[in-house]
Design an enzyme around this catalytic site. Structure first.
Site, PDB file in Angstrom:
ATOM      1  N   HIS A 264       0.837  -1.210   0.000  1.00  0.00           N
ATOM      2  CA  HIS A 264       0.000   0.000   0.000  1.00  0.00           C
ATOM      3  C   HIS A 264       0.871   1.260   0.000  1.00  0.00           C
ATOM      4  O   HIS A 264       0.712   2.136  -0.846  1.00  0.00           O
ATOM      5  CB  HIS A 264      -0.914  -0.026   1.232  1.00  0.00           C
ATOM      6  CG  HIS A 264      -1.832   1.148   1.343  1.00  0.00           C
ATOM      7  ND1 HIS A 264      -3.147   1.109   0.935  1.00  0.00           N
ATOM      8  CD2 HIS A 264      -1.630   2.410   1.800  1.00  0.00           C
ATOM      9  CE1 HIS A 264      -3.714   2.296   1.133  1.00  0.00           C
ATOM     10  NE2 HIS A 264      -2.818   3.105   1.675  1.00  0.00           N
ATOM     11  N   GLU A 265       1.791   1.313   0.935  1.00  0.00           N
ATOM     12  CA  GLU A 265       2.628   2.524   1.030  1.00  0.00           C
ATOM     13  C   GLU A 265       3.512   2.661  -0.206  1.00  0.00           C
ATOM     14  O   GLU A 265       3.781   3.776  -0.658  1.00  0.00           O
ATOM     15  CB  GLU A 265       3.471   2.501   2.305  1.00  0.00           C
ATOM     16  CG  GLU A 265       2.660   2.522   3.616  1.00  0.00           C
ATOM     17  CD  GLU A 265       1.587   3.600   3.686  1.00  0.00           C
ATOM     18  OE1 GLU A 265       1.800   4.709   3.156  1.00  0.00           O
ATOM     19  OE2 GLU A 265       0.515   3.331   4.271  1.00  0.00           O
ATOM     20  N   HIS A 268       1.702   4.612  -2.793  1.00  0.00           N
ATOM     21  CA  HIS A 268       1.804   6.066  -2.555  1.00  0.00           C
ATOM     22  C   HIS A 268       3.179   6.572  -3.010  1.00  0.00           C
ATOM     23  O   HIS A 268       3.303   7.620  -3.629  1.00  0.00           O
ATOM     24  CB  HIS A 268       1.659   6.376  -1.058  1.00  0.00           C
ATOM     25  CG  HIS A 268       0.242   6.321  -0.555  1.00  0.00           C
ATOM     26  ND1 HIS A 268      -0.748   7.129  -1.044  1.00  0.00           N
ATOM     27  CD2 HIS A 268      -0.341   5.587   0.434  1.00  0.00           C
ATOM     28  CE1 HIS A 268      -1.894   6.887  -0.392  1.00  0.00           C
ATOM     29  NE2 HIS A 268      -1.671   5.957   0.510  1.00  0.00           N
ATOM     30  N   GLU A 294      -4.700   7.927  -2.950  1.00  0.00           N
ATOM     31  CA  GLU A 294      -5.189   6.638  -2.448  1.00  0.00           C
ATOM     32  C   GLU A 294      -5.471   5.668  -3.599  1.00  0.00           C
ATOM     33  O   GLU A 294      -5.376   4.453  -3.428  1.00  0.00           O
ATOM     34  CB  GLU A 294      -6.437   6.869  -1.588  1.00  0.00           C
ATOM     35  CG  GLU A 294      -6.844   5.703  -0.706  1.00  0.00           C
ATOM     36  CD  GLU A 294      -5.861   5.381   0.427  1.00  0.00           C
ATOM     37  OE1 GLU A 294      -4.880   6.134   0.623  1.00  0.00           O
ATOM     38  OE2 GLU A 294      -6.070   4.354   1.105  1.00  0.00           O
TER      39      GLU A 294
HETATM   40 ZN    ZN Z   1      -3.173   5.206   1.893  1.00  0.00          ZN
END
Ligand code: ZN
Length: 502
Positions: A264-265, A268, A294
């Protein structure tokens, strides 16, 4: 124009340096700072943030922008100069509209509010937080009035996180989504759940760490321009296009936390590493909005990282890493386990099907609060009733209900929606990428992500904040933001796991 533009760029570069230096201090605070450093660090951060705000809202910046505006109006919309003046002007006007006293009062109220929220959550007692939230809500409404809006007061708040996004548009999308999602969740609840007990075996932390790094290296995360550290809550922070850092948290007795947190990170971070370096040290050098950001994290975490083709490639490698834990688990069992859908009380633990229902609930409550149709004191009761209606579960206490999120205590009203916009956009972008790269699924199945990353770089990353989210989405996918791609994705994926879905 050159001289005026150079002067503006010089001013903005200085402000950008202050903000990025503050980001380094915050990163340190969350990763390595010893506990006794907290007070001094809070002062240092306050000083840097005050200086940046003062420099940015100075009359001189306004004068430079006024002089430049007529000079850039004939330049292409997406040229550096026109974009810089347009976006900086939008930020500048917003920053000047809120009176300094109100900014300071909000800072005080939210700082006390956050402490009260921690206490209230620990004791599971909403009444301890209620007066603080009432105060924060009052001030937030004043702030929205100061910022101004055309149709709905909530527009002013939403605009802080999703520039140019309107409440009516979000409401239309979410109403449509809720109508279709609630029956899907009901059907899944009635189907036999996959067994995920083996995910709770003991997994060596160092090996979990290394496995995550190996995957994000394949995704294209540049370790020469970033690093991963540990923190209590995972986050991504950027000090420059060439220094974008992520953090993760590893749980020895639950494999998904560390792995999917890292993916997830990384999503980003890929966004921030992909911004055109020419935009550095200007307000254009970050993501278009929280929602667009996101969409990138969700894309790599879920659409890629929880997909079957992805695991066809990585599962044998994961089994090699954890032979004792996974020897008796085949690919299909593993895939079903990491995609288990289970209505739960806590948003941050929710799966990708039920997650958006948690957000809709918060969006609806925020609207009613800001419209003054819902007294703060009634929040716990209304919260619980909606949980029951949407997810079929009811919080036994306030800590597991209305007090679970930190956002409102920090004055972040209008923020939650961006999570769902990001989920929807991740599916919409992935559908477009699949049309443009016909064999992208085959590529994922062999652990190759370069073309997918290049597509995101070209359509999303490199532009930084040049375009509003709506403009960016329209350009990238040829359509405005919609819920249909996400619903199609959910139906296709989860009917394979749970049988036919409505
Ligand atoms: Zn996030």
């Amino acid at each position: 124009m050159n001289e005026t533009l150079e002067r503006l760029k010089e001013k903005l570069a200085l402000i950008s340096d202050l903000k990025n230096a503050a980001a380094v201090l915050s990163w340190d605070q969350e990763t390595y700072m010893p506990p006794k450093g907290a007070q001094a660090r809070a002062r240092q951060l306050a000083t840097l943030s005050k200086l940046a705000h003062e420099f940015f809202t100075s009359d001189e910046i306004g004068e430079l922008l006024d002089r430049l505006e007529p000079q850039v109006c004939d330049l292409p919309y997406d040229s550096f100069e026109a974009s810089l003046v347009r976006v900086t002007k939008r930020d500048y006007e917003k920053a000047r509209k809120v009176p300094t006293e109100l900014v300071e009062e909000l800072a005080r109220a939210t700082s006390l509010g956050t402490e009260a929220w921690k206490q209230a959550r620990a004791e599971s007692k909403f009444s301890l937080f209620q007066p603080h939230l009432e105060k924060i809500l009052d001030l937030t409404i004043q702030k929205a009035e100061a910022l101004g809006y055309e149709d709905h007061i909530y527009d002013a708040l939403l605009d802080l996180f999703e520039p140019e996004m309107r409440t009516a548009h979000v409401k239309r999308i979410l109403d449509d989504l809720r109508g279709k999602l609630v029956p899907i969740v009901q059907t899944i609840r009635e189907a036999p759940p996959p067994d995920d007990s083996f995910l709770k075996r003991e997994f060596d932390e160092g090996k979990q760490w290394d496995f995550g790094l190996r995957v994000i290296k394949d995704f294209g995360y540049d370790f020469e321009a970033g690093r991963q550290d540990r923190s209590a809550h995972p986050f991504t922070t950027s000090f420059s296009v060439h220094d974008v850092r992520i953090t993760t948290r590893i749980q020895r007795d639950y494999l998904p936390t560390g792995l999917f947190g890292t993916l997830h990170e990384c999503g980003h971070a890929l966004y921030d590493q992909g911004i055109d370096p020419q935009l550095e040290r200007t307000p254009l050098a970050s993501g278009a909005s929280l929602g667009v950001h996101e969409s990138q994290s969700r894309l790599w975490e879920n659409l890629v990282g929880r997909s079957c083709p992805f695991w066809e490639h990585y599962y044998p490698r994961l089994q090699e890493t954890f032979p004792a834990q996974l020897r008796d688990v085949d690919l299909e069992r593993f895939y079903r386990a990491v995609n288990k859908v289970e209505p739960s009380l806590i948003r941050v633990e929710a799966d990708e099907v039920t997650y958006n229902l948690h957000i809709m609930l918060r969006f609806e409550l925020e609207l009613q609060l800001v419209e003054r149709k819902l007294p703060v004191g009634d929040l716990p009761e209304v919260w619980n009733a909606k949980m029951k209606e949407y997810l079929g579960v009811e919080p036994p206490n306030d800590a597991l209900g209305v007090l679970q999120d930190i956002h409102w205590s920090g004055g972040a009203i209008g923020y939650f929606t961006t999570y769902t916009l990001g989920n929807l956009l991740s599916a919409q972008l992935f559908a477009s990428a699949r049309r443009d790269i016909p064999n992208v699924i085959e590529q994922i199945r062999s652990g190759r992500f370069q073309e997918l990353l290049e597509w995101m770089r070209e359509k999303i990353h490199r532009h930084g904040r040049k375009f509003t989210p709506m403009e960016l989405i329209q350009r990238a996918t040829g359509r405005e933001l919609e819920a249909e791609s996400y619903l199609e994705y959910i139906r296709e994926k989860y009917s394979e796991i749970y049988g036919d879905l409505p």
